[in-house]
Motif scaffolding. Structure first.
Motif, PDB file in Angstrom:
ATOM      1  N   LYS A   1       0.218   4.342   0.082  1.00 51.87           N
ATOM      2  CA  LYS A   1      -0.206   5.424   0.983  1.00 51.87           C
ATOM      3  C   LYS A   1       0.254   5.200   2.420  1.00 51.87           C
ATOM      4  CE  LYS A   1      -4.237   6.727  -1.759  1.00 51.87           C
ATOM      5  NZ  LYS A   1      -3.964   5.986  -2.953  1.00 51.87           N
ATOM      6  N   THR A   2       0.368   3.941   2.806  1.00 53.45           N
ATOM      7  CA  THR A   2       0.752   3.634   4.188  1.00 53.45           C
ATOM      8  C   THR A   2       2.202   3.165   4.319  1.00 53.45           C
ATOM      9  OG1 THR A   2      -0.067   1.372   3.975  1.00 53.45           O
ATOM     10  CG2 THR A   2      -1.617   3.032   4.811  1.00 53.45           C
TER      11      THR A   2
ATOM     12  N   GLU B   1       0.861  -1.184   0.000  1.00 56.66           N
ATOM     13  CA  GLU B   1       0.000   0.000   0.000  1.00 56.66           C
ATOM     14  C   GLU B   1       0.896   1.232   0.000  1.00 56.66           C
ATOM     15  OE1 GLU B   1      -3.321   0.400  -0.136  1.00 56.66           O
ATOM     16  OE2 GLU B   1      -3.604  -1.760  -0.333  1.00 56.66           O
TER      17      GLU B   1
END
Length: 154
Positions: free
Chosen positions: A120-121, A118
């Motif tokens: 974004k994380t 991911e």
């Protein structure tokens, strides 16, 4: 055993091996050699199956690329095909025809999804680890960055 009988057995063995799965000429030659057929019998058996179109390294390379281009880098596909004994000209022709630049990005994105990445994380350590993984798989820096940026935009 008479040479005619031996040739017939070699032809049947070659047909049987090709019926199990598609093989390159080099792979078939190696299998027949392991079955201890003489070299001249192997060559005749290879020519026999070639005459019917049962063995075709270009077709094999094209199918190989089509089935793996969404999971493997161009570099890895080139290596795997050369390991199967396919001539470099045939590999180059098949890769030029069937492996496109956008396939790299799609393959990277599929691998990222498989690894549950991911963007974004992900922290810097995870990004570095992921980049290293993809680089070891044979993807170029440019393709990796393009795919990671595409992931971040989603």
């Amino acid at each position: 055993m008479a040479e005619e009988d031996l040739l017939k057995k070699a032809k049947l063995r070659a047909m049987y091996l090709l019926n199990i799965c598609d093989r390159t000429e080099a792979e078939l030659r190696e299998k027949l050699k392991k079955n201890e057929y003489p070299q001249e019998i192997i060559e005749q058996a290879i020519q026999y199956v070639k005459s019917f179109g049962y063995i075709n390294d270009l077709r094999y390379a094209e199918n190989f690329i089509r089935s793996r281009k969404e999971k493997k880098s161009k570099k890895e596909i080139l290596y795997l095909l050369s390991e199967k004994g396919i001539a470099s000209e045939i590999i180059a022709s098949a890769v030029e025809e069937y492996y496109h630049e956008e396939d790299c990005v799609l393959a990277i994105r599929a691998l990222l999804k498989k690894r549950h990445y991911e963007s974004k994380t992900a922290d810097d350590k995870e990004r570095q680890k992921t980049y290293g993984y993809l680089a070891r798989k044979g993807f170029s820096y440019r393709d990796i960055m393009k795919a990671l940026q595409a992931e971040e935009e989603i």
